[in-house]
Design a protein around this motif. Structure first.
Motif, short mmCIF file in Angstrom:
data_model
loop_
_atom_site.label_atom_id
_atom_site.label_comp_id
_atom_site.label_asym_id
_atom_site.label_seq_id
_atom_site.Cartn_x
_atom_site.Cartn_y
_atom_site.Cartn_z
N GLN A 107 0.86 -1.18 0.00
CA GLN A 107 0.00 0.00 0.00
C GLN A 107 0.90 1.23 0.00
OE1 GLN A 107 -3.03 0.04 3.06
NE2 GLN A 107 -3.17 -2.18 2.99
N TYR A 108 0.58 2.16 -0.88
CA TYR A 108 1.40 3.35 -1.01
C TYR A 108 0.50 4.58 -1.02
CZ TYR A 108 4.93 6.58 -2.40
OH TYR A 108 5.77 7.64 -2.41
N ARG A 109 0.75 5.51 -0.13
CA ARG A 109 -0.03 6.74 -0.05
C ARG A 109 0.60 7.78 -0.98
NH1 ARG A 109 -4.46 7.86 3.23
NH2 ARG A 109 -4.70 10.06 3.46
N THR A 155 -4.60 5.99 -1.78
CA THR A 155 -3.73 4.89 -1.37
C THR A 155 -3.79 3.86 -2.48
OG1 THR A 155 -4.12 5.26 0.99
CG2 THR A 155 -3.29 3.10 0.35
#
Length: 170
Positions: A107-109, A155
């Motif tokens: 998961q990458y914001r 996200t």
């Protein structure tokens, strides 16, 4: 009250009526024996907490399942893995693995300064071994297409081979 792996103590606690049984003392062997005893008393889904990594070796897990222990858990191992992943992949909010660690779901914001911000998925330069499979935007979950635009505070859920995740920056 009594020894947690003793059949009479487990019967008195009505463990035979349980749908799920968790053996979570600080003693691996007591947890394993308790789970085995409960499984012999009834159809409960059994979970045993273990700390010793020898109990968690891949080739042995099937043996425990065959004996009746449905799941072995190790909070110590999970904590160590989480710390390692945080150090190894600081750019990701969360890292999960599949296929014995060869595939990652990260998961990458997206920040306002991210090179991904305001770009369409098809315009983001990713290797062939990485896919953006989902986006959380406010309270919605989106299954993106090539024309989906990535926005700040999104996200991204990124799936890819372990070796390619080191190079993913945004």
């Amino acid at each position: 009250e009594g020894y947690g792996a003793a059949p009479q103590v487990l019967r008195q606690a009505e463990a035979d009526k349980a749908d799920v049984f968790l053996a979570v003392s600080d003693n691996d062997e007591v947890n394993i024996v308790a789970a085995l005893v409960v499984r012999s008393l009834g159809p409960a889904f059994t979970i045993a907490r273990v700390s010793n990594p020898l109990y968690l070796e891949e080739q042995q897990l099937g043996d425990y399942e065959a004996l009746g222990i449905n799941l072995l858990i190790s909070p110590e191992r999970r904590t160590a893995l989480t710390l390692f992943q945080t150090l190894e992949y600081p750019q990701f909010l969360k890292v999960d693995t599949l296929a014995s660690g060869r595939v990652h779901i990260n998961q990458y914001r997206i920040s306002t300064k991210s090179p991904f911000a305001y770009k369409k998925i098809k315009d983001i330069p990713l290797t062939k071994d990485i896919l953006i499979v989902g986006i959380t935007r406010k309270r919605d979950f989106l299954f993106p297409t090539g024309t989906t635009t990535v926005l700040p505070n999104d996200t991204l859920f990124i799936v890819g081979k372990q070796e390619t995740m080191h190079d993913t920056r945004s």
